[in-house]
Each structure stands twice: as C-alpha cells, then as structure tokens.
Design an enzyme around this catalytic site. Structure first.
Site, PDB file in Angstrom:
ATOM      1  N   ASP A  28      34.237  39.796  48.454  1.00 41.54           N
ATOM      2  CA  ASP A  28      34.318  39.190  47.116  1.00 41.54           C
ATOM      3  C   ASP A  28      35.793  38.894  46.865  1.00 41.54           C
ATOM      4  OD1 ASP A  28      33.530  38.515  44.405  1.00 41.54           O
ATOM      5  OD2 ASP A  28      34.340  40.437  43.762  1.00 41.54           O
TER       6      ASP A  28
ATOM      7  N   CYS B  95      27.889  36.295  38.138  1.00 39.93           N
ATOM      8  CA  CYS B  95      29.129  36.620  38.846  1.00 39.93           C
ATOM      9  C   CYS B  95      29.061  38.120  39.086  1.00 39.93           C
ATOM     10  CB  CYS B  95      30.325  36.265  37.970  1.00 39.93           C
ATOM     11  SG  CYS B  95      31.862  37.039  38.495  1.00 39.93           S
TER      12      CYS B  95
HETATM   13  N1  DGL Z   1      32.805  38.071  41.660  1.00 43.21           N
HETATM   14  C1  DGL Z   1      32.886  36.679  41.906  1.00 43.21           C
HETATM   15  C2  DGL Z   1      31.655  35.926  41.559  1.00 43.21           C
HETATM   16  O1  DGL Z   1      30.606  36.500  41.713  1.00 43.21           O
HETATM   17  C3  DGL Z   1      34.194  35.996  41.808  1.00 43.21           C
HETATM   18  C4  DGL Z   1      34.802  35.859  40.496  1.00 43.21           C
HETATM   19  C5  DGL Z   1      36.118  35.176  40.563  1.00 43.21           C
HETATM   20  O2  DGL Z   1      36.920  35.502  41.438  1.00 43.21           O
HETATM   21  O3  DGL Z   1      36.349  34.281  39.743  1.00 43.21           O
HETATM   22  O4  DGL Z   1      31.664  34.794  41.190  1.00 43.21           O
END
Ligand code: DGL
Length: 270
Positions: free
Chosen positions: A10, A186
């Site tokens: 991630d 997210c």
């Molecule tokens: N945790 C990520 C997602 O699921 C990334 C969030 C990010 O870096 O903006 O989109």
C-alpha cells in the site's frame, strides 16, 4: 521448493487492514508488507505516476520468495492493476471486486455508497464491479482526500476533532442518498471506521476492502494448494520513510507492538 511468502503493499498504513486479517486467517503464512510512506498519498496523483509507483513496489516485493501479492490499496487496484498484473510471475489480487461483491450481498435496499481517494473515485472501478455483480444496484461515490493524511498523521481516535470534522464534511451528502451499505473504498478508511460509523449510524453496513481481499487471497491459495498450514510464520514490514510513525500507529492498529520489526528501504532503487 514452492515460493513461500505473501506480499502485501500500500502507499502507507492502509494495507495493514488486509495484513491484520491475513495474520488472523492464515496464521502460518510468511507475509512481507511494504508501505510506500515516503510517497503517500497516491490517491491525489496521476494515473501514470500511480502505475510507476506500483511497479516499483512490486519490483521490491519480487525480491522475496513471493507466491502471491495482495494490492492492499484501492487506488492502485483501481488505476494500475490491469496495466501491470501480467508482468509478474505470481498472481496479484486487488481489493475492488471482493469489496464490490461483499457490498452487493450485504445491501438490502440496493443503494451503495462508495468513498475513496480522488483517483479511485475518478476511475469508476467500484461502480463497474458493482454493476457487473448486480445491474440493479444504485451507487454514489465521494472522494475524501483528507482522510489519508489524517490517518498517516495519527488522527485515528474516534473522538479526534479533525477527523470528525472531515467525516462530516464529506459524508453528509452521502447520507442524503440513503445507502444501507458503504464501501470504505480506500484501505486507510477502516482505520477510522469507528468514527465513520458514529457519524453515519450503526445501521449502515461498512465494507472493509482489505479484509475482503485477504479472504479472497486465502481462497486463491487454498484452491491452488499453496497454503502453509503449519510451522512458525515470519512477518516483515518495510517502509520507504522513517519507521517511527509506522511503528507507532501501525502498532496501535495491529493491536500489538511492531517496534523493531519495521525496516526502511530506498524504493527509488527498484
Ligand atoms: N490506502 C490507499 C487506497 O486504498 C492509498 C491512499 C493514498 O495513498 O492516497 O486507496
């Protein structure tokens, strides 16, 4: 000998939502986690940049004995996965389809809210997956760009005033749509699920994509006879910036100290 570890990655802390579930349901698996903390957030960047970052993340994980990778990031899954998934010798699973399927099966009124990063919302990936699973479901999508920086900076308590303010700002409009299910699209968002639930009410079901994807990768490995069913498991954490924040907030979320288990790497080398 069969490849041995599951790679999870991630932009930062969000993928720990998948990691925590994987550790619970697959206690004998070796898991390597990478959080690209020097370049978080991904979700406000262009598709080209997200694809380049995702390739570097996977190139780094490829240096381990990887049998499958879990893209524990809605943004990469929505924007980059289709372009890169055939370039690696192991299966790569994203978070979109399993979360969409879980939302469709949870929803009684066929009204599903989707919240995610600007890049994920712009991609329309969750809507496509929901409509493929059930063309009658209606959706509303809202980008919540402040949530990721809030989580990365430790505003994760349900009573945190900044987090409560951001939730009210983004989610009031979502409630007008009267969803009975919301995809926390997210992987950072389940870390503030309690605060979100306090605002939207306990009757609205919240779908955690990291958790659903962990179940999906577990099914995939079982089907292919690739699970480790006994023996001690090794868990390693890598980040691309200082280890301190990740150890502190990651440890709180994982429910155990990860101090001393997190290592810093230079992702630009990959
Ligand atoms: N945790 C990520 C997602 O699921 C990334 C969030 C990010 O870096 O903006 O989109």
């Amino acid at each position: 000998m069969n490849p041995n570890a599951i790679g999870v990655f991630d932009s930062g802390l969000g993928g720990l939502t998948a990691m925590k579930e994987l550790c619970r349901i697959m206690p004998h698996e070796n898991i390597v986690y990478f959080g690209d903390t020097s370049r978080v957030p991904y979700g406000t960047r262009s598709a080209d940049t997200i694809i380049r970052y995702a390739r570097q993340d996977l190139n780094f994980l490829s240096g381990f004995d990887i049998k499958a990778a879990l893209v524990a990031c809605g943004t990469i899954s929505a924007v980059a996965l289709d372009s890169i998934k055939d370039d690696y010798p192991f299966p790569i699973i994203g978070v979109i389809d399993s979360a969409a399927a879980a939302a469709v099966s949870a929803s009684q009124n066929g009204r599903i809210g989707i919240i995610g990063t600007p890049a994920t919302v712009k991609s329309g990936a969750y809507e496509r997956s929901i409509s493929a699973a059930d063309p009658d479901c209606r959706t509303i999508s809202i980008a919540c760009p402040l949530f990721v920086p809030l989580v990365e900076n430790g505003h994760i308590s349900p009573d945190d005033p900044l987090t409560k303010g951001a939730i009210e700002l983004y989610l009031s409009k979502l409630l007008d749509f009267e969803p009975d299910t919301i995809i926390l699209g997210c992987t950072h968002y389940p870390i503030i699920a309690k605060a979100i639930s306090n605002f939207v009410g306990v009757d609205i079901r919240l779908i955690d994509p990291g958790k659903e994807a962990a179940l999906a990768i577990c099914r995939l490995l079982s089907l292919n006879g690739l699970t480790n069913d006994s023996g001690p498991a090794k868990r390693s954490f890598y980040v691309s910036d200082s280890t301190e924040n990740f150890e502190t907030y990651g440890g709180i979320f994982m429910g155990r100290s990860i101090n001393g288990e997190v290592h810093k790497i230079d992702i630009e080398k990959y």
